[in-house]
Design a protein around this motif. Sequence first.
Motif, PDB file in Angstrom:
ATOM      1  N   PRO A   1      62.303  52.450 -74.604  1.00  7.83           N
ATOM      2  CA  PRO A   1      63.294  53.170 -75.410  1.00  7.83           C
ATOM      3  C   PRO A   1      63.244  54.666 -75.091  1.00  7.83           C
ATOM      4  O   PRO A   1      62.172  55.204 -74.809  1.00  7.83           O
ATOM      5  N   ASN A   2      64.373  55.318 -75.140  1.00 10.97           N
ATOM      6  CA  ASN A   2      64.443  56.744 -74.818  1.00 10.97           C
ATOM      7  C   ASN A   2      63.813  57.021 -73.449  1.00 10.97           C
ATOM      8  O   ASN A   2      62.960  57.907 -73.296  1.00 10.97           O
ATOM      9  N   ALA A   3      64.235  56.254 -72.460  1.00  7.83           N
ATOM     10  CA  ALA A   3      63.679  56.372 -71.118  1.00  7.83           C
ATOM     11  C   ALA A   3      63.835  57.801 -70.593  1.00  7.83           C
ATOM     12  O   ALA A   3      64.886  58.430 -70.774  1.00  7.83           O
ATOM     13  N   PRO A   4      62.808  58.329 -69.934  1.00  5.36           N
ATOM     14  CA  PRO A   4      62.892  59.697 -69.410  1.00  5.36           C
ATOM     15  C   PRO A   4      63.776  59.767 -68.172  1.00  5.36           C
ATOM     16  O   PRO A   4      63.980  58.764 -67.476  1.00  5.36           O
ATOM     17  N   ASN A   5      64.292  60.954 -67.890  1.00  7.55           N
ATOM     18  CA  ASN A   5      64.940  61.200 -66.607  1.00  7.55           C
ATOM     19  C   ASN A   5      63.841  61.261 -65.547  1.00  7.55           C
ATOM     20  O   ASN A   5      62.876  62.008 -65.695  1.00  7.55           O
ATOM     21  N   CYS A   6      63.994  60.476 -64.475  1.00  2.18           N
ATOM     22  CA  CYS A   6      62.967  60.402 -63.432  1.00  2.18           C
ATOM     23  C   CYS A   6      63.528  60.896 -62.098  1.00  2.18           C
ATOM     24  O   CYS A   6      64.666  60.581 -61.744  1.00  2.18           O
ATOM     25  N   TYR A   7      62.708  61.647 -61.370  1.00  3.79           N
ATOM     26  CA  TYR A   7      63.119  62.220 -60.096  1.00  3.79           C
ATOM     27  C   TYR A   7      61.976  62.076 -59.092  1.00  3.79           C
ATOM     28  O   TYR A   7      60.810  62.017 -59.460  1.00  3.79           O
ATOM     29  N   VAL A   8      62.342  62.068 -57.805  1.00  3.70           N
ATOM     30  CA  VAL A   8      61.362  62.232 -56.737  1.00  3.70           C
ATOM     31  C   VAL A   8      61.913  63.286 -55.789  1.00  3.70           C
ATOM     32  O   VAL A   8      63.109  63.282 -55.465  1.00  3.70           O
ATOM     33  N   LEU A   9      61.058  64.221 -55.377  1.00  2.00           N
ATOM     34  CA  LEU A   9      61.479  65.255 -54.441  1.00  2.00           C
ATOM     35  C   LEU A   9      60.281  65.699 -53.614  1.00  2.00           C
ATOM     36  O   LEU A   9      59.124  65.510 -54.006  1.00  2.00           O
ATOM     37  N   ALA A  10      60.577  66.247 -52.441  1.00  2.00           N
ATOM     38  CA  ALA A  10      59.537  66.732 -51.536  1.00  2.00           C
ATOM     39  C   ALA A  10      59.676  68.234 -51.370  1.00  2.00           C
ATOM     40  O   ALA A  10      60.785  68.740 -51.163  1.00  2.00           O
ATOM     41  N   ILE A  11      58.557  68.955 -51.461  1.00  2.00           N
ATOM     42  CA  ILE A  11      58.546  70.408 -51.289  1.00  2.00           C
ATOM     43  C   ILE A  11      57.470  70.784 -50.276  1.00  2.00           C
ATOM     44  O   ILE A  11      56.531  70.020 -50.041  1.00  2.00           O
ATOM     45  N   GLN A  12      57.612  71.953 -49.678  1.00  4.14           N
ATOM     46  CA  GLN A  12      56.639  72.435 -48.699  1.00  4.14           C
ATOM     47  C   GLN A  12      56.067  73.763 -49.183  1.00  4.14           C
ATOM     48  O   GLN A  12      56.760  74.775 -49.181  1.00  4.14           O
ATOM     49  N   THR A  13      54.812  73.745 -49.592  1.00  3.48           N
ATOM     50  CA  THR A  13      54.174  74.955 -50.124  1.00  3.48           C
ATOM     51  C   THR A  13      53.556  75.822 -49.039  1.00  3.48           C
ATOM     52  O   THR A  13      53.256  76.986 -49.281  1.00  3.48           O
ATOM     53  N   MET A  14      53.347  75.249 -47.845  1.00  2.82           N
ATOM     54  CA  MET A  14      52.775  76.003 -46.718  1.00  2.82           C
ATOM     55  C   MET A  14      53.487  75.572 -45.443  1.00  2.82           C
ATOM     56  O   MET A  14      52.987  74.734 -44.695  1.00  2.82           O
ATOM     57  N   CYS A  15      54.661  76.135 -45.195  1.00  2.00           N
ATOM     58  CA  CYS A  15      55.386  75.806 -43.974  1.00  2.00           C
ATOM     59  C   CYS A  15      54.563  76.241 -42.758  1.00  2.00           C
ATOM     60  O   CYS A  15      53.917  77.295 -42.772  1.00  2.00           O
ATOM     61  N   GLY A  16      54.606  75.428 -41.714  1.00  2.00           N
ATOM     62  CA  GLY A  16      53.842  75.749 -40.516  1.00  2.00           C
ATOM     63  C   GLY A  16      52.431  75.198 -40.520  1.00  2.00           C
ATOM     64  O   GLY A  16      51.682  75.393 -39.568  1.00  2.00           O
ATOM     65  N   VAL A  17      52.036  74.519 -41.616  1.00  2.00           N
ATOM     66  CA  VAL A  17      50.754  73.813 -41.666  1.00  2.00           C
ATOM     67  C   VAL A  17      51.081  72.339 -41.818  1.00  2.00           C
ATOM     68  O   VAL A  17      51.643  71.923 -42.823  1.00  2.00           O
ATOM     69  N   SER A  18      50.756  71.540 -40.813  1.00  4.27           N
ATOM     70  CA  SER A  18      51.223  70.159 -40.764  1.00  4.27           C
ATOM     71  C   SER A  18      50.072  69.186 -40.550  1.00  4.27           C
ATOM     72  O   SER A  18      49.013  69.550 -40.008  1.00  4.27           O
ATOM     73  N   TYR A  19      50.292  67.935 -40.962  1.00  2.00           N
ATOM     74  CA  TYR A  19      49.315  66.878 -40.719  1.00  2.00           C
ATOM     75  C   TYR A  19      49.030  66.756 -39.222  1.00  2.00           C
ATOM     76  O   TYR A  19      49.944  66.822 -38.397  1.00  2.00           O
ATOM     77  N   TYR A  20      47.746  66.590 -38.893  1.00  2.00           N
ATOM     78  CA  TYR A  20      47.322  66.516 -37.499  1.00  2.00           C
ATOM     79  C   TYR A  20      46.756  65.148 -37.158  1.00  2.00           C
ATOM     80  O   TYR A  20      47.244  64.449 -36.276  1.00  2.00           O
ATOM     81  N   LYS A  21      45.731  64.721 -37.891  1.00  2.00           N
ATOM     82  CA  LYS A  21      45.101  63.433 -37.633  1.00  2.00           C
ATOM     83  C   LYS A  21      44.194  63.074 -38.803  1.00  2.00           C
ATOM     84  O   LYS A  21      43.947  63.895 -39.691  1.00  2.00           O
ATOM     85  N   LEU A  22      43.703  61.846 -38.795  1.00  2.00           N
ATOM     86  CA  LEU A  22      42.702  61.431 -39.769  1.00  2.00           C
ATOM     87  C   LEU A  22      41.314  61.747 -39.227  1.00  2.00           C
ATOM     88  O   LEU A  22      41.015  61.491 -38.058  1.00  2.00           O
ATOM     89  N   ASN A  23      40.494  62.305 -40.090  1.00  2.00           N
ATOM     90  CA  ASN A  23      39.113  62.557 -39.714  1.00  2.00           C
ATOM     91  C   ASN A  23      38.407  61.225 -39.461  1.00  2.00           C
ATOM     92  O   ASN A  23      38.499  60.298 -40.271  1.00  2.00           O
ATOM     93  N   GLU A  24      37.716  61.120 -38.335  1.00  2.00           N
ATOM     94  CA  GLU A  24      37.109  59.849 -37.958  1.00  2.00           C
ATOM     95  C   GLU A  24      36.045  59.382 -38.947  1.00  2.00           C
ATOM     96  O   GLU A  24      35.850  58.182 -39.128  1.00  2.00           O
ATOM     97  N   GLN A  25      35.355  60.318 -39.589  1.00  2.00           N
ATOM     98  CA  GLN A  25      34.283  59.951 -40.504  1.00  2.00           C
ATOM     99  C   GLN A  25      34.785  59.738 -41.928  1.00  2.00           C
ATOM    100  O   GLN A  25      34.493  58.724 -42.557  1.00  2.00           O
TER     101      GLN A  25
END
Length: 305
Positions: free
Chosen positions: A207-231
């Motif tokens: 009842p009284n369901a909330p408004n739901c959203y999904v969004l993507a933001i970038q807090t540090m542009c130019g810093v990107s995922y590289y790889k998974l640490n092996e350990q």
Amino acid sequence: MAKFEVVMIGNSAVGKTSMLAALFNALDSYNLVGPVQLETTTEESKILQEQTNEMQTQIDNLKPFTTLTVQRERTALDFVEHKADFKINQKPQHLVLFTDTRGGMTGEQDKQLVARLNNAFGVFCVIDASVLMECETAINEKFNCPSFVKRILKPVYTDGDGKQPYFIAFILTKCEKYMATEEGREELLEEFLKHYKNIVDMLKKVPNAPNCYVLAIQTMCGVSYYKLNEQTKLPEFRVLEKGPLKTKDCAYPLVILLQNLIDSEKRRIGFWGKLLQRLGFREDLEKYRKEIKDTIEEPLLCKQL
């Protein structure tokens, strides 16, 4: 003056405080100086500026293509409040509390967080996109904690006394790699729905369901995922572009907040308030909603669920 609280939930190091700092810093870029404003107090501005400085130092201290390992530790439950004034035509209307939650994953701490959420106006659920996309399900469960999120939200909406949050925004951070292409954005949304659709479906049925959203933001542009640490099997990052800290789409959670504040304000004023509007004694809040949406561009990944 009415008080509204937005509770930020998410594990340590997913980017909750960085998101909030980036949100207020982004307002300067958009020059949001119209009739609707959200302004931090001097003390809160100082705290968020310190967080911004730390993010800049993080970039400056990394050489290009070196890695940044994400460090995460669970701590005791702690609430940190950041205060801001919601104004219309420079007149304060509401006090907004952005409450950063740290730790509190099990046991009695659940009750403290549920109690806080029962009195909140909204929720920012911050999710580490790199963990969501790159790590095994068990690791995502450990660090993004979708089961924990469902466990916390369920009693808020099923056992509460009608004071449930008005909206919930699922905010994806650390997503630079995936936002670069349309295919990457589609995969990110698909992976989000894979892990969180059961939560959204649950919320739609209450009842009284909330408004739901999904969004993507970038807090540090130019810093990107590289790889998974092996350990550790955790994400590592590299600096693709050194220089001043840049963000993207970080003001849009504010759009969602202000739109829902305006919606709730329109409901609150009731019959007599609407009559005063027609007689010219009250500002037309609908034009403020349009101004906000026209001022701040919608992110490439933003969806009302």
